[in-house]
Design a protein around this motif. Structure first.
Motif, PDB file in Angstrom:
ATOM      1  N   ARG A   1      18.464  -4.806   0.854  1.00  0.00           N
ATOM      2  CA  ARG A   1      17.831  -5.124   2.119  1.00  0.00           C
ATOM      3  C   ARG A   1      18.869  -5.698   3.063  1.00  0.00           C
ATOM      4  O   ARG A   1      19.701  -6.500   2.643  1.00  0.00           O
TER       5      ARG A   1
ATOM      6  N   VAL B   1      15.081  -1.705   4.678  1.00  0.00           N
ATOM      7  CA  VAL B   1      15.248  -1.368   3.260  1.00  0.00           C
ATOM      8  C   VAL B   1      16.149  -0.141   3.153  1.00  0.00           C
ATOM      9  O   VAL B   1      15.898   0.889   3.780  1.00  0.00           O
TER      10      VAL B   1
ATOM     11  N   LYS C   1       8.840  -5.867  -3.394  1.00  0.00           N
ATOM     12  CA  LYS C   1       9.563  -5.017  -2.453  1.00  0.00           C
ATOM     13  C   LYS C   1       8.764  -4.849  -1.160  1.00  0.00           C
ATOM     14  O   LYS C   1       7.562  -4.561  -1.183  1.00  0.00           O
TER      15      LYS C   1
ATOM     16  N   LYS D   1      11.130  -8.759  -8.277  1.00  0.00           N
ATOM     17  CA  LYS D   1      11.066  -8.933  -6.830  1.00  0.00           C
ATOM     18  C   LYS D   1       9.927  -8.104  -6.237  1.00  0.00           C
ATOM     19  O   LYS D   1       9.672  -6.979  -6.664  1.00  0.00           O
TER      20      LYS D   1
ATOM     21  N   ASP E   1      15.952  -1.904  -7.804  1.00  0.00           N
ATOM     22  CA  ASP E   1      15.763  -2.789  -6.652  1.00  0.00           C
ATOM     23  C   ASP E   1      16.598  -2.273  -5.489  1.00  0.00           C
ATOM     24  O   ASP E   1      17.785  -1.977  -5.641  1.00  0.00           O
ATOM     25  N   ARG E   2      15.980  -2.186  -4.334  1.00  0.00           N
ATOM     26  CA  ARG E   2      16.663  -1.648  -3.173  1.00  0.00           C
ATOM     27  C   ARG E   2      17.316  -2.750  -2.357  1.00  0.00           C
ATOM     28  O   ARG E   2      16.768  -3.846  -2.225  1.00  0.00           O
TER      29      ARG E   2
END
Length: 231
Positions: free
Chosen positions: A103, A80, A49, A47, A100-101
């Motif tokens: 959202r 985020v 970011k 992804k 991965d953060r």
């Protein structure tokens, strides 16, 4: 990001990597990630970011094709979830950069519509005596990236900020929330706590804390949220 927007940014990255001196490995180093992650990104297996876009543009020396965050209808934009702010808790940098953060949709900041909004979850009691409203464990801070507004906003005493401290050559990192006090020869970042173990961070004009740990402001707190338990 929506699929069409992601494709637009990936095409933009690929095109600008054709410039002389711009390489995938150089971009990875600039972002502080492993080279294979760039390879996977360009293949569509990783992804893109939102919070990486300004730094990608910085390395590529290119303008973003359509802004780093595109507000949706209804006055919402994408925030985020950056991680925990917890005084005294140094964590390995991999815990920040390699996952991965999350959202979430949040109200657009009308004063700073083009700045990234970063969300931090609070742990500990380092700000439980802040006036007029304390910041308590479990609160979520809605902030704007200081990097995005540094040219617009002058730091002032009384501001509540998220501070990043790094030690051991940047291998360990702490994020904490503090209230700023400015003096002619130093900046002080104060906890506002009923717990006396929490001490201020003091930065002299050499931009290092008293113990040699590197310190910088990474976000300005704009709002505090808390969801009621039981749901």
């Amino acid at each position: 990001m929506r699929d069409e927007m992601t494709k637009q940014y990936l095409d933009w990255i690929r095109e600008n990597l054709k410039k002389t001196g711009k390489t995938q490995s150089g971009l990875a180093s600039h972002l502080g990630i492993a080279h294979p992650q760039i390879t996977q990104l360009l293949k569509g297996n990783r992804k893109l970011k939102v919070d990486e876009l300004p730094r990608i543009a910085e390395y590529l020396e290119a303008n973003l094709p359509s802004g780093d965050v595109v507000p949706s209808s209804g006055g919402l934009t994408e925030g985020v979830v950056a991680g925990l702010v917890e005084a005294g808790a140094f964590r390995e940098v991999d815990e920040f950069d390699q996952s991965d953060r999350q959202r979430v949709a949040i109200p657009r900041d009308e004063l700073f519509p083009n700045a990234r909004q970063l969300l931090f979850d609070c742990s500990g009691d380092s700000m439980n005596d802040l006036k007029p409203r304390p910041i308590l464990p479990g609160d979520r801070l809605v902030t704007i990236s200081y990097e995005d507004v540094e040219h617009l906003v002058e730091l002032k005493s009384g501001m509540v900020v998220v501070v990043q401290r790094e030690r051991e050559g940047g291998h360990f990192r702490e994020w904490s929330v503090k209230q700023l006090e400015l003096y002619p020869d130093r900046s002080e970042f104060h906890p506002r706590s009923t717990n006396s173990k929490h001490k201020p961070i003091i930065i002299r004009q050499d931009h290092e804390a008293d113990d040699g740990v590197t310190v910088q402001v990474i976000a300005l707190v704009r709002r505090v949220m808390n969801e009621m338990p039981g749901f």
